[in-house]
Scaffold this active site. Sequence first.
Site, PDB file in Angstrom:
ATOM      1  N   LYS A   1       0.818  -1.220   0.000  1.00 36.63           N
ATOM      2  CA  LYS A   1       0.000   0.000   0.000  1.00 36.63           C
ATOM      3  C   LYS A   1       0.845   1.261   0.000  1.00 36.63           C
ATOM      4  O   LYS A   1       0.441   2.270  -0.574  1.00 36.63           O
ATOM      5  CB  LYS A   1      -0.961   0.004   1.197  1.00 36.63           C
ATOM      6  CG  LYS A   1      -2.084  -0.985   1.027  1.00 36.63           C
ATOM      7  CD  LYS A   1      -3.305  -0.594   1.839  1.00 36.63           C
ATOM      8  CE  LYS A   1      -4.469  -1.501   1.516  1.00 36.63           C
ATOM      9  NZ  LYS A   1      -5.579  -1.366   2.452  1.00 36.63           N
TER      10      LYS A   1
ATOM     11  N   LYS B   1      -5.407  -9.925  -7.131  1.00 42.30           N
ATOM     12  CA  LYS B   1      -6.695 -10.120  -6.459  1.00 42.30           C
ATOM     13  C   LYS B   1      -7.684  -9.008  -6.831  1.00 42.30           C
ATOM     14  O   LYS B   1      -7.270  -7.885  -7.142  1.00 42.30           O
ATOM     15  CB  LYS B   1      -6.515 -10.247  -4.951  1.00 42.30           C
ATOM     16  CG  LYS B   1      -6.231  -8.975  -4.263  1.00 42.30           C
ATOM     17  CD  LYS B   1      -6.336  -9.067  -2.745  1.00 42.30           C
ATOM     18  CE  LYS B   1      -6.106  -7.646  -2.268  1.00 42.30           C
ATOM     19  NZ  LYS B   1      -6.172  -7.360  -0.904  1.00 42.30           N
TER      20      LYS B   1
ATOM     21  N   LYS C   1     -11.065  -3.231  -4.293  1.00 41.89           N
ATOM     22  CA  LYS C   1     -11.824  -1.980  -4.379  1.00 41.89           C
ATOM     23  C   LYS C   1     -10.971  -0.862  -4.945  1.00 41.89           C
ATOM     24  O   LYS C   1     -11.483   0.120  -5.451  1.00 41.89           O
ATOM     25  CB  LYS C   1     -12.246  -1.544  -2.954  1.00 41.89           C
ATOM     26  CG  LYS C   1     -13.348  -2.358  -2.353  1.00 41.89           C
ATOM     27  CD  LYS C   1     -13.739  -1.821  -0.965  1.00 41.89           C
ATOM     28  CE  LYS C   1     -12.984  -2.524   0.128  1.00 41.89           C
ATOM     29  NZ  LYS C   1     -13.495  -2.253   1.478  1.00 41.89           N
TER      30      LYS C   1
END
Length: 338
Positions: free
Chosen positions: A118, A201, A204
Amino acid sequence: MSDTKFTPRVFSGIQPTNHLQLGNYLGAVKRFVEMQNSGVETIYCIVDLHAITVWQDPADLTHATRELAASYIASGLDPAKSILFNQSQVAEHAQLGWIFNCVARMGWMNRMTQFKDKAGKDREKASVGLFSYPTLMAADILLYHTTHVPVGEDQKQHLELTRDIAMKFNNDFGVDFFPLTEPVIEGVATRIMSLRDGTKKMSKSDPSDMSRINMTDDADTIAKKIRKAKTDPDPLPEALEGLDDRPEARNLVNIYAALAEKPAEDVIAEFAGQQFGTFKPALAELAVEKLAPISSEMDRLMQDPAEIDRILAQGAARAREIAAPILAKTYEIIGMVR
Ligand code: TYM
């Protein structure tokens, strides 16, 4: 093996960022509902404090929190059976999170792959909260003496850290206070992949909306995304092993299996030898059949935000009743004057 001293209690959470996507639904929410209906005590949180580890526009955060509450309820979570609330309404999460910041070691935190993913290349610009994210997650879980946490595959490392924190706390203070929580990562949908790339994967935060199915997508959008999903030119194989090197095909079969609540073997048996030209429309039809009622119920619930807020406030009050004595006992163990 579960920790037997502790009565079974399930806790899990989802971040209110963007719309819920199919991976969240199949990998998490659907499992939450199954656990709720199995009769065990269940607590499901909307982790707004985790969401702000990356920038959230305030109005969007409010909307996403209510929308996630609506998805929980529309998917079958019942506020009379499960405790449903948003994290920031129960201050004990942040309080225990601080204590766990003092239990977890820098070496453990530096190994967390989600932070690396992230934060990306520019780690210096990441928030401190993004780095300490997993200690707050451990607090979410251990604040309720949770024994089981249903999550998708990507949360495994965080659950291991939670056990390490519980173990170190218990050892440091010579107590048997926090349970060694079990992750529950089961079924065909623990890792739903992107519709555009079977090695990534579904998420969102993927910049491509075509990579995922959102719970708010209408029937035409769902059908279009499945029709355009990346596949290979071969027909579906006779046996599951035939999908080993075909991540996109494997993913669509898994999605079908999870939606139909069947083993992937049965889906292969049903579609063996068929082309995607046949399989994709069948998948689209099934997805619309299962998801459309949820999204229309979400729409209905979103008409009355005050009712959603009331449910969350009530859930928070019930959560606090469990959390407050556990936090108080934690302070006492540490030696804080109360
Ligand atoms: P979050 O919000 O990223 O995702 C929520 C849940 O959805 C699962 N999930 C998936 N499952 C299958 N396939 C996918 N493609 C997929 N994408 C997401 C996640 O594994 C997760 O179960 N750190 C957590 C939130 C959290 C939490 C907690 C969870 C905070 N505190 C305490 C459990 C217990 C997260 O970011 O989830």
